[in-house]
Design a protein around this motif. Structure first.
Motif, PDB file in Angstrom:
ATOM      1  N   VAL A 143      18.924  41.731  -4.031  1.00 57.05           N
ATOM      2  CA  VAL A 143      18.186  42.335  -5.142  1.00 57.05           C
ATOM      3  C   VAL A 143      17.467  43.563  -4.616  1.00 57.05           C
ATOM      4  N   PHE A 144      17.587  44.658  -5.361  1.00 57.07           N
ATOM      5  CA  PHE A 144      16.981  45.911  -4.951  1.00 57.07           C
ATOM      6  C   PHE A 144      15.971  46.381  -5.984  1.00 57.07           C
ATOM      7  N   ASP A 145      14.982  47.085  -5.483  1.00 56.48           N
ATOM      8  CA  ASP A 145      14.066  47.804  -6.365  1.00 56.48           C
ATOM      9  C   ASP A 145      14.640  49.205  -6.488  1.00 56.48           C
ATOM     10  N   VAL A 146      15.085  49.535  -7.696  1.00 54.56           N
ATOM     11  CA  VAL A 146      15.811  50.785  -7.850  1.00 54.56           C
ATOM     12  C   VAL A 146      14.888  51.977  -7.659  1.00 54.56           C
ATOM     13  N   ALA A 147      13.718  51.902  -8.223  1.00 51.72           N
ATOM     14  CA  ALA A 147      12.816  53.049  -8.184  1.00 51.72           C
ATOM     15  C   ALA A 147      12.517  53.460  -6.759  1.00 51.72           C
ATOM     16  N   ARG A 148      12.320  52.474  -5.869  1.00 52.45           N
ATOM     17  CA  ARG A 148      11.981  52.796  -4.492  1.00 52.45           C
ATOM     18  C   ARG A 148      13.214  52.800  -3.585  1.00 52.45           C
ATOM     19  N   ALA A 149      14.342  52.482  -4.193  1.00 52.49           N
ATOM     20  CA  ALA A 149      15.594  52.372  -3.448  1.00 52.49           C
ATOM     21  C   ALA A 149      15.417  51.431  -2.264  1.00 52.49           C
ATOM     22  N   LYS A 150      14.824  50.275  -2.541  1.00 49.20           N
ATOM     23  CA  LYS A 150      14.461  49.379  -1.445  1.00 49.20           C
ATOM     24  C   LYS A 150      15.062  48.001  -1.668  1.00 49.20           C
ATOM     25  N   PHE A 151      15.518  47.423  -0.579  1.00 52.22           N
ATOM     26  CA  PHE A 151      16.029  46.060  -0.625  1.00 52.22           C
ATOM     27  C   PHE A 151      14.863  45.104  -0.755  1.00 52.22           C
ATOM     28  N   LEU A 152      14.936  44.185  -1.696  1.00 58.44           N
ATOM     29  CA  LEU A 152      13.834  43.241  -1.872  1.00 58.44           C
ATOM     30  C   LEU A 152      14.100  41.934  -1.146  1.00 58.44           C
ATOM     31  N   HIS A 153      15.145  41.246  -1.577  1.00 59.70           N
ATOM     32  CA  HIS A 153      15.420  39.957  -0.923  1.00 59.70           C
ATOM     33  C   HIS A 153      16.825  39.494  -1.278  1.00 59.70           C
ATOM     34  N   HIS A 154      17.225  38.450  -0.570  1.00 60.93           N
ATOM     35  CA  HIS A 154      18.488  37.788  -0.869  1.00 60.93           C
ATOM     36  C   HIS A 154      18.238  36.616  -1.775  1.00 60.93           C
ATOM     37  N   LEU A 155      19.234  36.333  -2.604  1.00 63.70           N
ATOM     38  CA  LEU A 155      19.235  35.073  -3.348  1.00 63.70           C
ATOM     39  C   LEU A 155      20.346  34.221  -2.742  1.00 63.70           C
TER      40      LEU A 155
END
Lengths: 1187, 321
Positions: free
Chosen positions: B184-196
Motif C-alpha cells: 500500500v502506497f501513499d500517493v501524495a507522498r509517493a511513499k510505501f506504507l506497508h504490506h498486507l
C-alpha cells in the motif's frame, strides 16, 4: 453355515467355556489359563460387548499375573481402542505389547495409526525406530519408517527402511512405488525405474509409477520407452494431466530426434500427435503455464520442421500448382508459428515472472518475421523480438543463455557482439556463444577473429554443427581448400540437417567435385523439403541429380528452380536464370528430349545470353533432331569465336565442332577444316585425342604434322597411356587390310610402349585384348597373363574390356586348361598356361561381384565346360553347368537381334546340347542343337551346331539323318580347322558314304589362310589321318602320316609318342632294325620335348632298346617308366614289368637302391594281379613263381 | 442480490479474452464494455445486446490489460510487449503510446480523478504513474525488497507486480505481487506504507470498495478472496469457495457485493454481509480472466450490469440486482 453347524459350534464353545472356567476356578493363579479363557471369549464370543468386557477382565488378570505376555497387552489395546475409546490406556497397552514383542505388526500398526491421528508424528517415528532396532523382523516398523522418511524427504534413510520392509512384504506395490520415488529423488534412475517396474508388475493400475518412470525415461533421453509408459498410464486414467504432459513432451523429444536425423515427415507427424495431446491437456488444466509452454514448443518445432510436399505427384507440373504448394506449405508453417506464439503468450500471461517465456516469445516472433517476404529489409530500431529477449534478461540478468538469445535476436551487430560476449563472461565454455560470435565476425568480415571463435567453439564442443559450417564457409579464405571445406560442411550437415547448411554443402560439392555422392543428394533433397521457395536449392538438386545421371529428375528440379524464381520476383538475377536454363537444356539433351532442349536454347538466344556451352548444347540437340545444317552453322560460329574464349573452353568448343563435323559431313571435310584452323587451338590434350582419332581413320596421313605438335600437350600419366592405346588402335586400322585389322603392328607397338609404363592397366588390358583378337590364336596363352584383374569394382571398367573378361576369354581360347591333376591328362602344351584352374575361381569372383552381368556368367559357363570336357564330363559338373545354363538362357538379353547376343546364345545352346549328349539324353541334345542352328549367325559358327547334330545322330545310330547333317556340314563349311578335323573323324568312324576328298580339300583351303600356325594344324590333320589308318589297320600308311605330322610340328611330344608307338607296332610285325631306330628316335624326342615325363614313352623305349639287345638301357627306361606314372594311376602291367626287373636284379645283386628291390618279385606279381585280376598272364607267372 | 444472465457472445474474440473493463457513459452515449484479447485486438461492446462497436488493432502481442478513464472519453490498453496504447474511445485516435521495458506493464488503472494512470510494473517491482495530461512518467512507487535492492538478484521476480488498484478517494494505491504480498502506497507522498499479508500465491487482482476507502479486496492463486483493512494493515476476512486460482475480482457499485472470476471456470457473486458466495455462474467453458461491474451513471441506466470474459473466447453479460 447351516443352523445345525452353528448350533454345534455354539455348543462346543459353551463346552470349552465351561471347561476353561472350571480350570480357571481351580487354578486362579495360572496366567495362561486366564489368557486362554480371555482369548476364547474375545474370539468366539461374537461382537457382544459383555463377552469382550469379560475377556478384557481375564486379559487384565493374566497380564498382571504374567507381565511378559505381549499378546494379552495387545488384546487389551484392541479392547481399549475399539470398545471403550480410552485411547490413553490403549496406547499404553499397545506400547507394552510392542516392547514385549516388537514383531507384532497388528499392535504396531494400530499404535501408529492412533499416534498418526493424534498428530504425534515424532512419537510415531520413535516407536517405529525402537521396534526396528529391537527386531530385524519388525517389518511393519520399517515400512512405517520408510513412508515417514519419504514424507519428510529424507530419501537415503527412506531407501534403507523401504528396502528392509520389502523383505517382509515383497509383493506390496506401495512399498516398491515408494522405493522408486526415493531412488528417483536420489538421482538413481536405473534403480528407480526398476522399482517402479516392479510396482507396475505387481499392480498394473499404478498410474503414479507409470508416470514417474515415464518421466525418468524422458530425462535420460529414451523417449520411446517414456512414451510407452505414458500411453499405458493414459489407458488407465485418460484425464491425467501429468501423463498427458509427459506423452506430449515424449513425442516432442522423439520428433526432435527424428529431425536431427533428417526425417522431417516422420517428425512432423509425431509433432501433430504431440500437438493434439498438448491441446487436450490445455483444456484439462488451462492454468498450468508449462502445458502451454510445451504446446508452444511443439508448434514452434512443427513450424521449423514441416516439410514441403510437391503436391499431387500425378498432376502435370506447372507454375500454379508449384506456387499453390509453396503457399500452402508456408501457410502451414506460419499457422504453426502463430499458434506457438499464442501458446507462449498464454503461458506468459499465467506466470509473467518466468523469464524464459519472454525468450521463447522473442524466438517465435523472430521466426514469424523471418517467414515474411521482406525479412531483414526493415530494421526497426527496436525489434519486438529483441525487446522480448531483453524482457527475459531484465528478470534474470545472470543467465548466459538469455544473453545468447539476445545476441541471436538482436538486429544490431554491436548489440549482438555485446550480448554474446556478456554471455561468454557468464559462461566461458559456451560453445554456442563462441560459434555465434564467429558467425558475427564472419559477417563483419573479421576472418581471423571468426576463425578463432569457431576454433574455440569446436574445442569446447565438437558436436556442434555451426562451427563446422563456419569453417566450411571460411574455406575460401585459406588455401587448403574445397575438399576440407566440403568435409567440414558435411560434418555440419550430419550433426544438424539445416537447409542452409545443406545448400552450402551442395555448393561446396559442386566446387570439389563431390556432386554425385549420395550424402550430397540426401542433403539437398532435405534442403528442398525445408526451403522450397529458394530457387538455389532446386537448382543445386538438379545439378546433383545430373551428376548422378538421373536426367529426368534433374530436368524436373531445374524446372522447379525456374518456377521458384518466377514466383519470388526481384530476388533473382538474370545470370541465375541463364544458368538454370543452360543446365536445363543440357539435362534435357542428355535425357533424350532434344526438341525441348532446342526450345530452351532458342529462348536463351532470344534473351541474348547463349554462351559457348549453350551453343554446343543447341548444336548437339539440333544434330540429334536431324537438322545438321543448322547445327553445323552454329558450331562454325562457335569456332570462329573460339579465339576470343578462354583457353580450355576454346579447346572444348573446337573439339565439339570437329566431332560434329566428322559425324555430319565425314572425314575429309573434318580434316580440311582442321587444317584451316589456327594452330594455337590445338594446344590441348583433349583436342589432341580428337585429332589423333581422326588422324587414325585417315589413310592418307594429312594430319601428321598437326597431330605430332598437339601431342606435346599431353602430360598427365593417364593421358599419355590413353594416347599410346589410341596410337596402337590406329596402327590396327592403318596397317590392316580390308578384312583383317593389323593386329601384329598394334601388338608390337603396345609391347614397346609397355616397357615405359609397365603398370598401366589400360595398356595391358588392351594388349591382352589384341592378343586374343588375333585370328590364329597363337598368343592366347600370353593374353591371360598380361591382363590385370582389379577386384575393386569401379576400376574394372578401364579400357574396352575388363580384366576379368580377358582372363575368361583367354583361358577358354587356350585349349589346354593346364590341369595339374594327372588323373585326367598329361599336358604337353609347351606354353604352360598357368592360369587355367584359377580362371574359374576368378570368374566366380567376377560373377559374384556382378551377378547381373551376362558376360560373366557366359565366360564362367565356357570355362566350366572346358574343365568338364577335360575331366570327361563328371556328373556334378554337368549338373552345375545345366543350372548355370538355364539361368543364363533365361536372360532376356538373348532374345535381342544383335549379333553378339545371338552368338552367345548359340554357344550356350551348344553347351547345353553337349551336356545333354554327355549325359546320354540325345533327344534334348538334338533339340538344343536344332535350336542353335536355327539362330541367325554366320555359317562359320553354325557348322558346329550341325557337327553336334551329327554326333547326336551317330550316338542314336540314326544314319540317315547323320548322313544328311554331314552333307550340310560340308555344304556350309567353316574356317575352323578343328571342326573339319572332327568331321573327318566322324566320317571315318561311321563309314559315311562320301567323296572323302571334299573334306580334305576344304581343309587345305582353310590352311592357306593361316600364316603362322598352318603347320600345326596340318600336323594335327596328319595325326588324324594316321589314326584313321590305324583304325583301318593300315599301319604303314599310318606311319607315313605320322612321320609327316612329326615333320610339320617339330615340338609336340604327343605326335612323337604316336609315331614311336606305331613304329614299335610295325617293328613287332616286321622286326626291322630300321623301324626300331625310328621308334627310338621319335620316343627320345617325345621325352625331351615334353615338360613332364610322359608315361608309356619310357616303356616303349625300354622295349625298343631291349629288342636291340641293350639290357642296361632296357632296365633304365623301365625304371624311368615307374616314375613317370603318378602313384595312384600305375597300371597292372607296370607292376608286372617291375617284377621282371626285380627278378633280373635278383640274379645280379649290385645296386640295391633301385626301385624294384623294395618288394620281392612275388609281391610285384601279386600287386599286378590285385590291380587287374582278369589277366591270365599274371596268374600263370604267379603259378610259375610259387612252384 | 442476484445475477441473471443477459447475453453471452461466443467467439467474441478469435482467442482467449484476457481483460475487460467498462468505459463510463458520456453525455452522448451509454457505458461501453472494453475487452482485450490474446488475438491482439481490443473491442468495444455496446450493452445490453453486446453489439460490437469497434475493433482496435495495433498491438503486436496479446492484450493483458485495459483501463478506462473515469470521464469515459479515453481508454488504455496494454499488451505483453509492454506497449500501452492510449486512445480516444469514440474515434479510436491514438493519444499516446507509452513504452516500458518488457515485462514491466501489467494491470493498470486510472485514478478516480483521471489525472494519473497507474501501471503495475511487473518485473520492475514497482508501480509506474503516468500523468494523463502530458503522458510523462511522474513517479515510480517501488515495492521494497526484503534483502535490499540488488538488480541481478534472483528474488526480484518474487516481487513481480501483477495488479494495481486506486482507493476511491485517490489517496492510496495498492499493488499485488507474485509472492502474495500486497503493498500500500501513499500517493501524495509517493511513499510505501506497508504490506498486507495473508496470501501466499500471486495476487492477480485487487479492488478497493467503492464506498469505503479502507476496504480492499484481493484475488489470489491460492483460491481465496481476502478483504483487508488497508489502512489498519490487517485482514478483515478470507473467503473461500473457488476450486482454482481466483483471477479477477470487482466490487459492485453499491459496495455490498463482489464478483470473482476463477480458473475453475466459474463466476461467483459474494454477499459481503454473509461473507459467502451466494451465486455461482458456470456458463463459461474455460477459466474466467476478468469480471467487471458497470459503474453507475449515464442517462436512464439504473440496472446493475456485470460482464465476464474468459479463455473460451466468450463474453457474458449479467443483470445484477
Amino acid at each position: 453355515m447351516s443352523k445345525t453347524q452353528e448350533k454345534e459350534e455354539d455348543e462346543e464353545f459353551r463346552a470349552q467355556l465351561t471347561h476353561l472356567e472350571e480350570s480357571v476356578e481351580d487354578h486362579p493363579e495360572d496366567p495362561s489359563l486366564r489368557f486362554n479363557l480371555g482369548l476364547l471369549l474375545w474370539e468366539k464370543g461374537g461382537q457382544f460387548k459383555e463377552f469382550k468386557e469379560k475377556a478384557a477382565e481375564h486379559f487384565v488378570i493374566s497380564a498382571k499375573l504374567n507381565p511378559h505376555n505381549a499378546a494379552a497387552f495387545a488384546y487389551l489395546g484392541h479392547y481399549y481402542s475399539r470398545f471403550t475409546a480410552d485411547s490413553q490406556r490403549a496406547l499404553k497397552c499397545y506400547e507394552r505389547a510392542i516392547t514385549l514383542n516388537p514383531d507384532d505388526s497388528e499392535s504396531g500398526e494400530s499404535l501408529c495409526d492412533m499416534l498418526d491421528h493424534s498428530g504425534k508424528e515424532t512419537l510415531e517415528q520413535a516407536v517405529c525406530g525402537e521396534a526396528s532396532e529391537k527386531s530385524p523382523r519388525a517389518f511393519w516398523a520399517f515400512r512405517r519408517l520408510g513412508y515417514l522418511h519419504l514424507h519428510h524427504r529424507r530419501w537415503s534413510e527412506a531407501v534403507q527402511s523401504l528396502q528392509h520392509a520389502i523383505r517382509g512384504y515383497p509383493t506390496c506395490a506401495d512399498l516398491w512405488e515408494a522405493l522408486g520415488l526415493a531412488y528417483q529423488r536420489l538421482g538413481m534412475f536405473t534403480a528407480a525405474t526398476k522399482s517402479y517396474g516392479r510396482a507396475i508388475e505387481l499392480d498394473d493400475t499404478r498410474v503414479f509409477a507409470l508416470v514417474e518412470s515415464g518421466n525418468i525415461f524422458l530425462m535420460i533421453g529414451s523417449f520411446r520407452k517414456g512414451v510407452e509408459q505414458f500411453q499405458r498410464a493414459l489407458e488407465i486414467s485418460p484425464q491425467n494431466v501429468s501423463a498427458n504432459y509427459g506423452l506430449a513432451s515424449g513425442l516432442l523429444g522423439l520428433s526432435k530426434e527424428c529431425m536431427n536425423l533428417g526425417a522431417f515427415k516422420w517428425g512432423a507427424s509425431l509433432l501433430e500427435d504431440a500437438g493434439k495431446v498438448a491441446e487436450v491437456n490445455g483444456q484439462l488444466a488451462g492454468n498450468v503455464s508449462c502445458i502451454w509452454k510445451l504446446h508452444g514448443d511443439i508448434q514452434l518445432t512443427y513450424a521449423k520442421c514441416f516439410p514441403w510436399t510437391k503436391g499431387d505427384h500425378s498432376a502435370e507440373f506447372d507454375v500454379d500448382t508449384f506456387e499453390a504448394s509453396i503457399f500452402s506449405w508456408k501457410q502451414t508453417c506460419h499457422l504453426a508459428a502463430m499458434s506457438a506464439k499464442r501458446s507462449y503468450q498464454r503461458a506468459l500471461h499465467l506466470v509473467p515472472w518466468q523469464a524464459n517465456l519472454y525468450i521463447d516469445i522473442g524466438i517465435t516472433l523472430d521466426l514469424i518475421s523471418s517467414m515474411n517476404e521482406n525479412y531483414g529489409l526493415d530494421l526497426y530500431p527496436w525489434q519486438l523480438s529483441e525487446k522480448m529477449a531483453l524482457g527475459g534478461l531484465s528478470l534474470e540478468g545472470d543467465n548466459y543463455e538469455f544473453w545468447l538469445a539476445l545476441g541471436c535476436l538482436s538486429g544490431h551487430n554491436a548489440m549482438k557482439q555485446h550480448a554474446l560476449i556478456r554471455g561468454l563472461q557468464l559462461d566461458v565454455s559456451s560453445a554456442v556463444a563462441w560459434s555465434y560470435l564467429g558467425k558475427l565476425y564472419r559477417e563483419e568480415d573479421e576472418k581471423k577473429l571468426a576463425r578463432q571463435a569457431f576454433d574455440c567453439a569446436r574445442s569446447v564442443d565438437p558436436s556442434l554443427a555451426l562451427p563446422w559450417a563456419g569453417m566450411a564457409a571460411d574455406a575460401n579464405a585459406r588455401e587448403p581448400t574445397t575438399d576440407e571445406a566440403f568435409e567440414s560442411c558435411l560434418r555440419a550437415v550430419q550433426i544438424f540437417p539445416l537447409a542452409e547448411f545443406q545448400v552450402g554443402l551442395a555448393k561446396l560439392a559442386l566446387l570439389s567435385g563431390n556432386l554425385a555422392s549420395s550424402q550430397v543428394l540426401g542433403a539437398i533433397q532435405q534442403a528442398v523439403l525445408r526451403g522450397p521457395q529458394y530457387p538455389e536449392s532446386h537448382h543445386l538438386k538438379g545439378l546433383v541429380c545430373e551428376a548422378r545421371s538421373e536426367y529426368e529428375a534433374a530436368v524436373a528440379s531445374y524446372k522447379l528452380a525456374r518456377c521458384a524464381i518466377n514466383i519470388s520476383p526481384g530476388t533473382a538475377s538474370n545470370a541465375h536464370l541463364r544458368d538454370i536454363a543452360v543446365n536445363l537444356a543440357r539435362s534435357l539433351c542428355r535425357a533424350g528430349y532434344a526438341a525441348d532442349a532446342v526450345e530452351e536454347c532458342k529462348y536463351l538466344r532470344k534473351e541474348g545470353v547463349l554462351d559457348a556451352e549453350g551453343i554446343q548444347i543447341y548444336a548437339f540437340s539440333l544434330w540429334q533432331l536431324g537438322k545438321c545444317d543448322l547445327a553445323l552453322s552454329l558450331a562454325r560460329d562457335l569456332v570462329s569465336s573460339a579465339s576470343s574464349l578462354e583457353k580450355t573452353s576454346a579447346a572444348v568448343s573446337v573439339s565439339f565442332f570437329c566431332r560434329l563435323l566428322y559425324y555430319i559431313s565425314g572425314l575429309d571435310s573434318a580434316i580440311s577444316s582442321i587444317l584451316k584452323m589456327p594452330r594455337e587451338l590445338f594446344e590441348n590434350s583433349k583436342f589432341s585425342f580428337i585429332l589423333s582419332t581422326i588422324h587414325a581413320l585417315d589413310q592418307s596421313n594429312r594430319l601428321e604434322s598437326v597431330v605430332s605438335t598437339s601431342r606435346y600437350f599431353i602430360v598427365s600419366h593417364e593421358d599419355v597411356t590413353g594416347m599410346h592405346c589410341l596410337i596402337a588402335l590406329s596402327k590396327l586400322v592403318k596397317h590392316g587390310s580390308d578384312s583383317c585389322l593389323g593386329y601384329q603392328d598394334g601388338i608390337s607397338y603396345l609391347k614397346k610402349a609397355l616397357h615405359k609404363y609397365p603398370n598401366s592397366k589400360l595398356m595391358r588390358n588392351l594388349l591382352s585384348h589384341l592378343l586374343l583378337s588375333t585370328e590364329e590364336g597363337e598368343h592366347t596363352h600370353v593374353a591371360s597373363r598380361c591382363c590385370i584383374i582389379d577386384s575393386s569394382y569401379y576400376g574394372s571398367k578401364v579400357g574396352l574390356k575388363s580384366g576379368w573378361e580377358l582372363l575368361g576369354a583367354g583361358s577358354v581360347a587356350c585349349y589346354a586348361i593346364g590341369n595339374k591333376d594327372p588323373k585326367f591328362s598329361f599336358p604337353t602344351c609347351g606354353y604352360q598356361c598357368m592360369k587355367g584352374p584359377g580362371a574359374i575361381r576368378e570368374l566366380q569372383k567376377y560373377l559374384r561381384q556382378e551377378p547381373w552381368n551376362h558376360n560373366a556368367r557366359y565366360l564362367l559357363i565356357l570355362n566350366i565346360l572346358q574343365k568338364a570336357r577335360e575331366e570327361r564330363f563328371p556328373r556334378q559338373l554337368c549338373v552345375i553347368l545345366k543350372k548355370l545354363l538355364s539361368v543364363a538362357l533365361s536372360n532376356e538379353l538373348y532374345s535381342r537381334e544383335s549379333f553378339s547376343y545371338q552368338y552367345q546364345k548359340f554357344q550356350l545352346l551348344l553347351c547345353l546340347s553337349e551336356i545333354s549328349l554327355q549325359c546320354g539324353n540325345q533327344s534334348d541334345c538334338i533339340e538344343h542343337a536344332r535350336r542353335s542352328v536355327s539362330l541367325c549367325i554366320p555359317n562359320n559358327y553354325r557348322f558346329f551346331g550341325h557337327l553336334l547334330l551329327c554326333r547326336a545322330y551317330a550316338v542314336e545310330e540314326n544314319f540317315v539323318n547323320l548322313q544328311e547333317e554331314y552333307i550340310r556340314c560340308l555344304e556350309i563349311k567353316t574356317d575352323y580347322h578343328i571342326g573339319l578335323i572332327c568331321l573327318k573323324i566322324m566320317e571315318s568312324q561311321y563309314y559315311i558314304e562320301t567323296d572323302s576328298n571334299i573334306s580334305e580339300l576344304s581343309f587345305k583351303d582353310c590352311l592357306k589362310e593361316w600364316k603362322n600356325s598352318w603347320n600345326m594344324w596340318a600336323a594335327v590333320f596328319n595325326l588324324v589321318l594316321g589314326l584313321i589308318s590305324i583304325w583301318n589297320e593300315d599301319f604303314l600308311s599310318a606311319e607315313a602320316f605320322l612321320s609327316q605330322a612329326c615333320l610339320l610340328a617339330g615340338t609336340d611330344s604327343c605326335l612323337f609318342l604316336c609315331h614311336g608307338a606305331i613304329c614299335m607296332e610295325l617293328a613287332k610285325m616286321s622286326s626291322s632294325y630300321q623301324i626300331l631306330s625310328f621308334a627310338i628316335r621319335s620316343l627320345t624326342k617325345a621325352n625331351t620335348n615334353s615338360i613332364i615325363p610322359l608315361p608309356i614313352v619310357s616303356l616303349l623305349m625300354a622295349q625298343a632298346e631291349g629288342s636291340l639287345g641293350s639290357k642296361q638301357k632296357w632296365e633304365r627306361n623301365l625304371r624311368l617308366e615307374w616314375y613317370s606314372w603318378p602313384p595312384e594311376m600305375r597300371p597292372a602291367e607296370l607292376f608286372f614289368q617291375m617284377h621282371l626287373l626285380a627278378r633280373r636284379s635278383e640274379v645280379q645283386i649290385d645296386s640295391s637302391s633301385n626301385v624294384e628291390f623294395c618288394q620281392s618279385p612275388l609281391k610285384w606279381i601279386l600287386r599286378s594281379i590285385h590291380t587287374n585280376p582278369s589277366c591270365l598272364r599274371y596268374w600263370k607267372v604267379l603259378q610259375k613263381i610259387t612252384e | 442480490m442476484k445475477l441473471a444472465g443477459l447475453k453471452s457472445i461466443e467467439n467474441a474474440h478469435d482467442e482467449s479474452v484476457w481483460a475487460a473493463t467498462w468505459v463510463p457513459a458520456t453525455t452522448s452515449r451509454p457505458a461501453l464494455l472494453l475487452t482485450g484479447s490474446l488475438d491482439e485486438t481490443v473491442k468495444l461492446w455496446k450493452p445490453d445486446e453486446l453489439h460490437l462497436e469497434r475493433t482496435n488493432t495495433g498491438h503486436c502481442l496479446g492484450v493483458v490489460a485495459v483501463a478506462a478513464h473515469p470521464s469515459g472519453i479515453i481508454a488504455a490498453s496494454a499488451s505483453l510487449d509492454s506497449f500501452v496504447r492510449v486512445f480516444d474511445v469514440d474515434t479510436n485516435a491514438s493519444i499516446a503510446t507509452l513504452e516500458a521495458p518488457p515485462s514491466e506493464v501489467w494491470q493498470m488503472q486510472f485514478d478516480p480523478k483521471g489525472t494519473t494512470l497507474a501501471v503495475a510494473g511487473g518485473g520492475s517491482a514497482s508501480v509506474k504513474l503516468w500523468d494523463t495530461a502530458t503522458w510523462k512518467l511522474i513517479a515510480s512507487l517501488s515495492v521494497p525488497r526484503p534483502e535490499g535492492p540488488k538488480p541481478s538478484d534472483k528474488n526480484s521476480s518474487k516481487k513481480f507486480v501483477l495488479s494495481v488498484s486506486w482507493s476511491p478517494d485517490g489517496r492510496r494505491l495498492a499493488c499485488g505481487s507474485m509472492d502474495g504480498t500486497i503493498s500500500v502506497f501513499d500517493v501524495a507522498r509517493a511513499k510505501f506504507l506497508h504490506h498486507l499479508e495473508g496470501h501466499f500465491m500471486p495476487v492477480r487482482s485487487l479492488v478497493y470498495s467503492p464506498i469505503d476507502p479502507r476496504v480492499l479486496f484481493s484475488a489470489s492463486d491460492d483460491a481465496h478472496v481476502h478483504m483487508y483493512d488497508a489502512e489498519g494493515k490487517s485482514m478483515i476476512t478470507a473467503m473461500s469457495g473457488h476450486a482454482g486460482w481466483v483471477l479477477s475480482v470487482d466490487a459492485s457499485p453499491d459496495g455490498s457485493a463482489i464478483a470473482t472470476g476463477s480458473s475453475d471456470r466459474t463466476v461467483r457473486l459474494w454477499d459481503l454481509n454473509m461473507r459467502a458466495a451466494v451465486q455461482t455462474m458456470s456458463n463459461h467453458a474455460d477459466q474466467v480472466w476478468g469480471v467487471a461491474f458497470r459503474p453507475p451513471g449515464g442517462t436512464g441506466v439504473r440496472a446493475g450490469r456485470l460482464a465476464s470474459v474468459s479463455d473460451d473466447k466468450s463474453i457474458s453479460l449479467y443483470d445484477y440486482s
